[in-house]
Design a protein around this motif. Structure first.
Motif, PDB file in Angstrom:
ATOM      1  N   LEU A  37      29.982 -13.376 -22.430  1.00  0.00           N
ATOM      2  CA  LEU A  37      30.064 -12.029 -22.770  1.00  0.00           C
ATOM      3  C   LEU A  37      28.891 -11.614 -21.898  1.00  0.00           C
ATOM      4  O   LEU A  37      28.870 -10.148 -21.533  1.00  0.00           O
ATOM      5  CB  LEU A  37      29.215 -12.040 -24.242  1.00  0.00           C
ATOM      6  N   ARG A  38      27.968 -12.525 -21.330  1.00  0.00           N
ATOM      7  CA  ARG A  38      26.795 -11.618 -20.256  1.00  0.00           C
ATOM      8  C   ARG A  38      27.468 -11.556 -19.254  1.00  0.00           C
ATOM      9  O   ARG A  38      27.175 -10.239 -18.673  1.00  0.00           O
ATOM     10  CB  ARG A  38      25.773 -12.830 -20.321  1.00  0.00           C
ATOM     11  N   ASP A  39      28.480 -11.895 -18.580  1.00  0.00           N
ATOM     12  CA  ASP A  39      29.181 -11.598 -17.448  1.00  0.00           C
ATOM     13  C   ASP A  39      29.889 -10.129 -17.823  1.00  0.00           C
ATOM     14  O   ASP A  39      30.083  -9.407 -16.689  1.00  0.00           O
ATOM     15  CB  ASP A  39      30.445 -12.679 -17.249  1.00  0.00           C
ATOM     16  N   ARG A  40      30.239  -9.767 -18.841  1.00  0.00           N
ATOM     17  CA  ARG A  40      30.754  -8.489 -18.953  1.00  0.00           C
ATOM     18  C   ARG A  40      30.006  -7.200 -19.709  1.00  0.00           C
ATOM     19  O   ARG A  40      30.150  -6.278 -19.394  1.00  0.00           O
ATOM     20  CB  ARG A  40      31.963  -8.925 -20.242  1.00  0.00           C
ATOM     21  N   PHE A  41      28.903  -7.781 -20.483  1.00  0.00           N
ATOM     22  CA  PHE A  41      28.062  -6.867 -21.164  1.00  0.00           C
ATOM     23  C   PHE A  41      26.727  -6.728 -20.423  1.00  0.00           C
ATOM     24  O   PHE A  41      25.757  -6.082 -20.761  1.00  0.00           O
ATOM     25  CB  PHE A  41      27.833  -7.037 -22.386  1.00  0.00           C
ATOM     26  N   GLY A  42      26.531  -7.391 -19.400  1.00  0.00           N
ATOM     27  CA  GLY A  42      25.203  -7.638 -18.769  1.00  0.00           C
ATOM     28  C   GLY A  42      24.149  -8.640 -19.914  1.00  0.00           C
ATOM     29  O   GLY A  42      24.300  -8.953 -20.861  1.00  0.00           O
TER      30      GLY A  42
END
Lengths: 286, 286
Positions: free
Chosen positions: B45-50
């Motif tokens: 999720l961090r890869d997609r939402f920062g």
């Protein structure tokens, strides 16, 4: 002054309430033919509200009856063995008596549950099952604070349960023989033991078996709905020690998997008046 | 772009959806320890939402888990035999990863049901039961259009049913032996017949017995809730002819008392993706 009717299988109660849980006045008479029964009710209401009747009327009725206001047969009794009632339209009868009156219709068990939710054993709760264990077994159910109807209304008495190892009785249900109602209703007890439930002494083995059977069906409701409370209404649970014995069986059955299922059982707080108080509540809301 | 997680007993799915029933992107990985499993999910999720993550996250999880937002242990796994998960707080893990993200949490079965209600086999319906019959038996339930939780959430697999007359299997449930799940789950089938359910040939007597057992438990749901539809999810109902055989047994059991109960059964429409689509729907609503 708010009007309600409880139409039971054997007796009908018409009454007035204050809409805060108090019954101000009521009359009881036997439930006979639909025409005669409703004539009594309409006359009593006409004497109090004048010829146009009340503006709103809450009705708590035995079933099966069509509760869906959108349905063409709203207020019509469906396949019931009660002589004369199948196909009778309560809505039409009301319309002839008081054309302006709006009926808010519920099952008798849901209405009794509503009364217990507002003023009785389940005050402030949202997920509650109200069982009546008498001639038959019925259930009123609240989920997330709303009464359950589904496609018609619950017929919880007719689910299947395991048989008690010492029970050779074939079952009393005319449709299913040994469904829950066929093994655990008051009629089933009377047929199994040859004595009316109310006349069976407290130390009779009938009660231990009855508690065992009640626990089986109640477990289904707990497994499916996880209610906060299961209220045991109707005549049979009034027997001394039956609720406690059913709690014990329920805890044994759950075997620690459910959170203290036996503690969720209780008797109704409003007893006789729950149906009428519920009917009046329906009119308050409707 | 809306984020959801389906946390299953064996696999976890994290994905993005458009909030209109389409999954745009997803990743699957085994559910291992809570720390490793959630680390995978947060990284994806961090890869997609920062680094602040999504604003809202829908989570559909295996249970038992505390769903009540008011409870002190919201998002904590309760008594589960799954190694390492009992006492693990999903809410705390999320708060460490993405302090600003709001979690909308549901059971995996309720989330799958939600997806079927919005986009699948129960579109537009309000009273629906979604069963998963696989390793165990679970139920997601909608009443009056709202998902059912009760005091925790339903554990429908653990109700009791009568025994099939030809069945001598003791039952597979570690808590209750021969509860419904103990007699009718995939694990019960495998233990009874010595062959995994998926490897039993279509003409094996196992299937007729399985249909009989499924009908017993489904009848309880119909008697208690009167749902419009009962969706048979999970691996077992995928077997050829099983849904039809269960319908027949259900109609026989009901014996005309319920209105065509067999016709209410169907397979899911969304299959594999229902859990993730449901999780994403939770985030849309929440």
């Amino acid at each position: 002054m708010i009007a309600g009717i409880e139409l039971g299988g054997t007796k009908t109660v018409v009454g007035l309430g204050d809409g805060r849980g108090r019954v101000l006045e009521q009359v009881r008479f036997p439930t006979t033919s639909p025409r005669d029964t409703m004539a009594c009710a309409w006359t009593w209401l006409r004497d109090r509200f004048g010829k146009s009747g009340p503006a709103v009327l809450g009705v708590a009725s035995f079933g099966p009856i069509q509760l869906d206001r959108q349905a063409l047969d709203f207020g019509v009794y469906l396949t019931t063995p009660k002589p004369g009632w199948q196909g009778f339209s309560l809505e039409e009868s009301l319309r002839e008596a008081f054309p302006e009156c709006r009926m808010v219709l519920e099952t008798d068990v849901n209405a009794a549950l509503l009364a217990e939710l507002r003023y009785g054993a389940a005050k402030g709760m949202r997920d509650v099952v109200y069982l009546t264990i008498g001639t038959g077994i019925g259930a009123g159910i609240s989920v997330n604070g709303q009464l359950v109807h589904g496609t018609l209304h619950p017929e919880m008495g007719h689910l299947r349960v395991p048989r008690h190892e010492n029970d050779t009785f074939a079952g009393s249900c005319p449709y299913h023989r040994d469904c829950w109602e066929g093994l655990a209703s008051g009629v089933a007890m009377e047929q199994r033991w040859g004595v009316a439930a109310k006349d069976l002494p407290p130390d009779h083995p009938a009660w231990e078996m009855e508690a065992w059977y009640l626990a089986q069906g109640i477990l289904a409701a707990i497994a499916i709905l996880s209610p906060q409370r299961v209220i045991l209404g109707g005549g049979v649970p009034q027997a001394t020690g039956l609720v406690a014995a059913t709690s014990r069986h329920l805890d044994q059955l759950g075997n620690g998997y459910f959170d203290a299922p036996g503690n969720r059982l209780c008797l109704p707080a409003l007893a006789q008046d729950a149906g009428l108080i519920g009917a009046i509540e329906l009119a308050v809301a409707g």
